[in-house]
Design a protein around this motif. Structure first.
Motif, PDB file in Angstrom:
ATOM      1  N   ASP A  19     -34.705  24.773  56.584  1.00  0.00           N
ATOM      2  CA  ASP A  19     -34.541  25.164  57.987  1.00  0.00           C
ATOM      3  C   ASP A  19     -33.266  25.991  58.083  1.00  0.00           C
ATOM      4  OD1 ASP A  19     -36.748  23.500  58.722  1.00  0.00           O
ATOM      5  OD2 ASP A  19     -35.399  21.768  58.569  1.00  0.00           O
ATOM      6  N   GLY A  23     -33.353  29.401  63.388  1.00  0.00           N
ATOM      7  CA  GLY A  23     -34.581  28.796  63.899  1.00  0.00           C
ATOM      8  C   GLY A  23     -35.788  29.086  63.025  1.00  0.00           C
ATOM      9  N   HIS A  24     -35.619  29.969  62.056  1.00  0.00           N
ATOM     10  CA  HIS A  24     -36.708  30.260  61.125  1.00  0.00           C
ATOM     11  C   HIS A  24     -36.609  29.312  59.932  1.00  0.00           C
ATOM     12  CE1 HIS A  24     -36.304  34.401  63.100  1.00  0.00           C
ATOM     13  NE2 HIS A  24     -37.364  33.809  63.618  1.00  0.00           N
TER      14      HIS A  24
END
Ligand code: ZN
Length: 128
Positions: A19, A23-24
């Motif tokens: 992670d 946020g990707h």
């Protein structure tokens, strides 16, 4: 674009995914000789990797995109690309473990992409 690792989780096939602070996420596989990351199997080593920078291809794609990041088709396109990559890598690795030659493994990887279950991909996308 460099992003920091904030954690790890497993995908539905059990592969590790990093992670990122944007946020990707990014798949981190330990499948020698294609990918050699024995540290993935140690929680201590994974914790040690928190904060380490990785390239985020999704951020690079969004920064370079001609089409706006909020284009309604982008989620679908990203889901299809992710599933195509997963299916191809899985088929390729399975073929190599089964003893197929390089050409045979590539054929199976391409077949996996050709036979992607698009309904299944769409079913997993949130409605919007
Ligand atoms: Zn990103």
């Amino acid at each position: 674009m460099k992003r920091n690792i904030t954690g790890f989780h497993r995908d539905r096939l059990g592969d590790w995914v990093a992670d990122l602070d944007c946020g990707h996420s990014r798949h981190m596989r330990h499948n020698p000789p294609l990918a050699n990351r024995p540290w993935l199997n140690s929680e201590t080593e994974r914790i040690r990797m928190l904060g380490v920078e990785l390239d985020c291809q999704t951020c690079d794609d969004l920064a370079a995109a001609r089409v706006p990041a909020n284009h309604p088709g982008r989620r679908i396109a990203e889901a299809v690309r992710g599933e195509a990559l997963r299916a191809a890598v899985e088929a390729y690795q399975h073929a190599k473990m089964s003893g197929l030659c390089q050409e045979g493994a590539w054929d199976l990887a391409l077949d996996a992409i050709k036979h992607l279950d698009l309904d299944s991909i769409l079913d997993r996308l949130p409605e919007s």
